[in-house]
Design an enzyme around this catalytic site. Sequence first.
Site, PDB file in Angstrom:
ATOM      1  CG  ASP A 129      25.741   5.412   6.764  1.00 36.49           C
ATOM      2  OD1 ASP A 129      26.958   5.335   6.990  1.00 36.49           O
ATOM      3  OD2 ASP A 129      25.220   5.109   5.671  1.00 36.49           O
TER       4      ASP A 129
ATOM      5  CD  GLU B 236      29.628   8.300   7.586  1.00 35.18           C
ATOM      6  OE1 GLU B 236      30.694   7.672   7.470  1.00 35.18           O
ATOM      7  OE2 GLU B 236      28.537   7.855   7.188  1.00 35.18           O
TER       8      GLU B 236
END
Length: 716
Positions: free
Chosen positions: A350, A386
């Site tokens: 993330d 990401e």
Amino acid sequence: MKQMIQPGRPSPLGATWDGKGVNFAIYSERATGIDLCLFSGTSHDVETRLPLHQVRHHVWHGYVRGIEPGQHYGYRVHGPYEPSDGLRFNPNKLLVDPYAKAITGRVNWLAPIYGYSRGHNQMDLSFDTDDDAWGVPHSVVIDTAFDWDGDERLQLPWNETVIYETHVKGLTARHPEIPAPIRGTYAGLAHPVAIDYLQRLGVTAVELLPVHAILDESHLASHGLVNYWGYNTLGYLAPEPRYAASPDADGQVREFKRMVKALHAAGMEVILDVVYNHTGEDNEFGPTISFRGIDNPTYYRLAPGRERYYVDYTGTGNSLNVRHPQVLQLIMDSLRYWVQEMHIDGFRFDLASTLARHLHEVDRLAPFFNIIHQDPVLSSVKLIAEPWDVGEGGYQVGNFPLLWSEWNGKYRDTVRRFWRGDESYTDDLAFRLTGSSDLFGDDGRAPTASINFVTAHDGFTLHDLVSYNQKHNEANLEGNLDGSNENFSWNYGVEGPTTDPEIADVRERQMRNLLATLLFSQGVPMICGGDEIGRTQRGNNNPYCQDNEISWYDWNTGAREQALFDYTRRLIELRKQHPSLRRTAFFNGRPANGSNGSRDIIWLRPDASEMTSADWSTGWIRSLGVLLPGEGLNEYDGYGNKLADDTLLILLNAHSEPVTFVAPEADAQAGWTVVVDSAARDSDLSRPCCSWKEGQTIELSGRSLMLLQAIPQPPF
């Protein structure tokens, strides 16, 4: 019997049971003293404090005989409380072990869990003396033994991977065929009904939203909400206990392992969405639950010259201090633990750009990436970034190093815009369909560096994308101001549920278009879980706090949902059958090895002539054909054998009206037959009666896609 503490060892960090007792080790550079706190009694509320006297290389350690797995523990850390200098020690606060492999209980926001006195006019500069042990989760000693029965990581090739992004709880929370006591748990996901569903769909990897132990935010708790998505980490080695059906405090670990083992046995890899960019302790006004009270300057990026405040590249209040060797060690130890002890196959990081911020700028050669590249364990697992954060210069799609694949946000945006009918996106679509060589083709990576998706957990579901004109996040109690503004105007006159058959038909066709484009594109497709059955979140594009029917799958499906499932399953089957749809190398538009044979890709206009440079620069073109000659494949299997494939033709029409295509030459084949037609209703995926010879016309319905296959010449 009074418990005694012995010197123990500084390694490994955490609590390690050896069959006779437990070794405890915790890192803190600036602490002046650390107490190990052991809890007993029927409710584990009787606390025994044992000072750790041994310190080596900033690791405080001790050994306690006679305690066993299931033991609850925590720490109290002594040191200066000088927030202006970044020091926030407060021994009145019980702290969770950063290396705890199991955590039980949840934060009680009514407890005095802040290091400062709330309501004081100096706020976080003040010092709170109230004990908070009754409102803080406990760390738990575990027994790591588990019978894996020969299970190993699957190590499936990237080009054969189809990712299914889902939530442990949401997938099975409402499933009527799974026993109620295990719905929404690791055991529920391991149940044969859930496994069978995923197998029938055909996905090869399950990517789970965060399962590291979670800390719910205070503003959510005050509204009776929780952090459902889990992007607010409390502990990096412990599975989230709320997803465990086991009543034992350390049973969550065994239950998680059984889930991984079951998925592996069914041929599916397990990828974890991990959040190493920040923790749940928030900014200077957040609670003191773990890292902040153990050694604040070690674990967090503090503002230079203003150490009271935190550097925030994530929008969550803090950023982990990845520049510090101990934080790097924590991340690497966590990753290795999940691979070696929990048999995880890969990770999706993330806001991964935050991990690359060595100083301020994003640096692809940051220590974090160098260490992973050299690590014999982690360099062999699937690594997905990401590739953005909320800081300046944080958007880094295409800039991650070798070994990494990336969520391709440009793919998502371009494919959506093309099928919405926007002008000037056909040329960009060509890059996205072919693996985004403009992003990943100049640094030694392959099309599989692109993780393609049109929807994900963060945003509208596929159904809602084509059904809503704007977000409807009212249930989040933030005035509908949260979440991204995905204003794509796909609703065709009616927003939300509709009984109008024409509008419903267009929406379903667009869902089929987007799914087909995703599965027929080069790269690695990622399906947002539930899209294959038209899952809706009622227009909420940010249900991070909705642990309820807004987020959970609705298994009360009918004919339309079953048809979409069958369609998606068929697309995945076709991708597996045709290596032309999952190449390991980028197209180059030339014959293989400089021969005079077939080129590997040809772009066609509706009249069957090749696209010209002028065509690509014409913004109004919304229809094109993609010819993939089987002879031009130039792909090999894992044994060095050259792969063969049929010649394929993909036709795309983003116009609202039908477009007539001319059937192109089919490499001396007999003609073309339809394999997939997104305009076909229900489960009628193909029309075998429909075939065309070279030069005949094919009418492609408005807003539709066809996959055609060359028909072999009959034998003489």
